[in-house]
Design an enzyme around this catalytic site. Structure first.
Site, short mmCIF file in Angstrom:
data_model
loop_
_atom_site.label_atom_id
_atom_site.label_comp_id
_atom_site.label_asym_id
_atom_site.label_seq_id
_atom_site.Cartn_x
_atom_site.Cartn_y
_atom_site.Cartn_z
N ASN A 83 -13.73 -115.55 15.79
CA ASN A 83 -14.75 -115.03 16.72
C ASN A 83 -14.17 -114.10 17.78
O ASN A 83 -14.89 -113.28 18.35
CB ASN A 83 -15.42 -116.26 17.37
CG ASN A 83 -16.25 -115.92 18.58
OD1 ASN A 83 -17.30 -115.29 18.47
ND2 ASN A 83 -15.78 -116.30 19.76
N SER A 146 -20.86 -108.13 13.53
CA SER A 146 -21.87 -107.68 14.50
C SER A 146 -22.95 -106.95 13.72
O SER A 146 -22.73 -106.52 12.59
CB SER A 146 -21.22 -106.72 15.50
OG SER A 146 -22.18 -105.87 16.08
N TYR A 169 -15.01 -100.16 17.64
CA TYR A 169 -15.76 -101.42 17.52
C TYR A 169 -16.59 -101.41 16.24
O TYR A 169 -16.51 -102.33 15.42
CB TYR A 169 -16.66 -101.61 18.75
CG TYR A 169 -17.34 -102.96 18.78
CD1 TYR A 169 -16.63 -104.11 19.10
CD2 TYR A 169 -18.69 -103.09 18.45
CE1 TYR A 169 -17.24 -105.36 19.10
CE2 TYR A 169 -19.31 -104.34 18.46
CZ TYR A 169 -18.58 -105.46 18.78
OH TYR A 169 -19.20 -106.70 18.78
N SER A 172 -14.30 -101.48 13.21
CA SER A 172 -13.66 -102.79 12.99
C SER A 172 -14.66 -103.79 12.43
O SER A 172 -14.34 -104.58 11.54
CB SER A 172 -13.02 -103.32 14.27
OG SER A 172 -13.99 -103.67 15.23
N LYS A 173 -15.89 -103.77 12.95
CA LYS A 173 -16.88 -104.76 12.51
C LYS A 173 -17.33 -104.49 11.07
O LYS A 173 -17.66 -105.42 10.33
CB LYS A 173 -18.06 -104.78 13.47
CG LYS A 173 -17.68 -105.32 14.86
CD LYS A 173 -17.06 -106.71 14.79
CE LYS A 173 -16.86 -107.35 16.14
NZ LYS A 173 -16.33 -108.71 16.05
N1 LIG Z 1 -22.10 -110.66 22.85
C1 LIG Z 1 -22.78 -109.99 21.94
O1 LIG Z 1 -23.88 -109.45 22.23
C2 LIG Z 1 -22.26 -109.82 20.55
C3 LIG Z 1 -23.05 -109.17 19.58
C4 LIG Z 1 -22.55 -109.01 18.31
C5 LIG Z 1 -21.31 -109.49 17.99
N2 LIG Z 1 -20.55 -110.10 18.93
C6 LIG Z 1 -19.25 -110.60 18.53
O2 LIG Z 1 -19.20 -111.98 18.83
C7 LIG Z 1 -17.87 -112.36 19.18
C8 LIG Z 1 -17.87 -113.02 20.55
O3 LIG Z 1 -18.42 -112.11 21.49
P1 LIG Z 1 -18.50 -112.43 23.04
O4 LIG Z 1 -19.66 -111.68 23.56
O5 LIG Z 1 -18.39 -113.90 23.25
O6 LIG Z 1 -17.17 -111.69 23.55
P2 LIG Z 1 -16.26 -112.08 24.79
O7 LIG Z 1 -15.54 -110.82 25.15
O8 LIG Z 1 -17.01 -112.80 25.84
O9 LIG Z 1 -15.23 -113.12 24.16
C9 LIG Z 1 -14.18 -112.71 23.33
C10 LIG Z 1 -13.03 -113.66 23.54
O10 LIG Z 1 -11.94 -113.22 22.69
C11 LIG Z 1 -10.74 -113.38 23.43
N3 LIG Z 1 -9.72 -112.48 22.93
C12 LIG Z 1 -9.68 -111.14 23.02
N4 LIG Z 1 -8.54 -110.66 22.52
C13 LIG Z 1 -7.83 -111.75 22.08
C14 LIG Z 1 -6.56 -111.91 21.49
N5 LIG Z 1 -5.77 -110.86 21.22
N6 LIG Z 1 -6.16 -113.16 21.18
C15 LIG Z 1 -6.95 -114.24 21.46
N7 LIG Z 1 -8.15 -114.14 22.03
C16 LIG Z 1 -8.58 -112.91 22.35
C17 LIG Z 1 -11.12 -113.03 24.87
O11 LIG Z 1 -10.19 -113.57 25.81
C18 LIG Z 1 -12.51 -113.65 24.99
O12 LIG Z 1 -12.47 -114.97 25.51
C19 LIG Z 1 -17.04 -111.09 19.09
O13 LIG Z 1 -16.45 -111.00 17.82
C20 LIG Z 1 -18.07 -110.00 19.28
O14 LIG Z 1 -17.65 -108.78 18.73
C21 LIG Z 1 -20.99 -110.28 20.21
#
Ligand SMILES: NC(=O)c1ccc[n+]([C@@H]2O[C@H](COP(=O)([O-])OP(=O)(O)OC[C@H]3O[C@@H](n4cnc5c(N)ncnc54)[C@H](O)[C@@H]3O)[C@@H](O)[C@H]2O)c1
Length: 259
Positions: A83, A146, A169, A172-173
């Site tokens: 995630n 995503s 982004y 990558s997705k």
């Molecule tokens: N929030 C949204 O609207 C949304 C929509 C579609 C997809 N996503 C995907 O869902 C997932 C979670 O999103 P989110 O909104 O919780 O993001 P977020 O940025 O709140 O959380 C991402 C977490 O990943 C950790 N992280 C980043 N780089 C890292 C690394 N090198 N090693 C270990 N941990 C690392 C960060 O510290 C963070 O806690 C992601 O893959 C994001 O792309 C989110």
């Protein structure tokens, strides 16, 4: 003969050791809780915050060591939810440079984002596969992509000329779906299922109200998702409820990509 499980029983994660990367993030915390509610044993990995294991997923050595420690403690690994990601977000004070037009977008950001979002996912998967291969019950890998694994990002949501979501982004997705298929195609023979999960944008308190409205207007419900709306999908993908599903990209985007 053992009685067949009911549909409801198939959603149980009772006793299953489930690793979640990015566990300290906005959605990761919800996934940890959802897995716990389904009876699973969530184990959080993150490079920030206070996870069970502090690890940078782009370091193969650090990930290997974390997996060894998890095995020492729990004896098995049933599920990996990949995630963690770099997700430049509206309202994030440090993200301004990450919204530059593509011809100004720094190569170092591109490289870093692909490294975390794609290579990090590969590294974590690579580390758990030998463990899952040895388990009779196999295992499950869920790769969080995503909605932009299926469609391009619509920059008009920013209502700001020259502001664009990072091209890395989206790339990558989309790559996450390819990696998912590559993993699934090799690992089905070991009873290891690998699926991608593609959520639509989630409303976050840091987002300006007009942005939330414009973003939401692009789907069939005319709203952004709420943070707990993907919990059941994660439990579905991690559990026996999806036992005949692999190599799939589950898109939950309020109908945005179907419109
Ligand atoms: N929030 C949204 O609207 C949304 C929509 C579609 C997809 N996503 C995907 O869902 C997932 C979670 O999103 P989110 O909104 O919780 O993001 P977020 O940025 O709140 O959380 C991402 C977490 O990943 C950790 N992280 C980043 N780089 C890292 C690394 N090198 N090693 C270990 N941990 C690392 C960060 O510290 C963070 O806690 C992601 O893959 C994001 O792309 C989110």
């Amino acid at each position: 003969m053992a009685q067949a499980k009911t549909a409801q029983e198939k959603f149980s994660l009772e006793g299953k050791v489930c690793i979640i990367t990015g566990a300290e993030g906005f959605l990761g915390k919800h996934y940890m809780e959802a897995i716990k509610q389904a009876g699973g044993i969530p184990v959080g990995l993150d490079s920030a915050g206070e996870p069970d294991f502090q690890v940078d997923i782009t370091s193969e050595q650090a990930v290997k060591e974390a997996i060894e420690k998890i095995l020492e403690k729990h004896g098995r690994i049933d599920v990996l939810v990949n995630n963690a990601a770099m997700n430049p977000a509206v309202g994030d004070a440090n993200s301004a440079k990450m919204f530059a037009p593509i011809d100004d977008y720094p190569v170092e950001f591109w490289t870093k984002e692909l490294e975390v979002n794609l290579t990090g996912m590969f590294i974590c998967s690579k580390a758990v596969i030998p463990v899952m291969k040895k388990q009779a019950a196999g295992g499950v890998i869920v790769n969080v992509a995503s909605e932009v694994s299926e469609i391009a990002h619509d920059h008009r949501v920013y209502n700001t000329p020259g502001k664009y979501k990072s091209p890395a982004y989206v790339t990558s997705k989309t790559g996450v779906v390819g990696l998912t298929r590559a993993l699934a195609a090799q690992l089905g023979q070991y009873n290891i299922r690998v699926n991608a999960f593609s959520p639509g944008g989630v409303e976050n308190p840091a987002m300006p109200k007009d942005f939330v409205e414009r973003f939401g207007a692009a789907n069939m419900f005319s709203r952004m998702a709420q943070p707990d709306e993907y919990n059941a999908a994660i439990v579905f993908l991690c559990s026996d409820a999806s036992s005949f599903m692999t190599g799939h990209n589950l898109v939950i985007d309020g109908g945005k990509s179907a419109w």
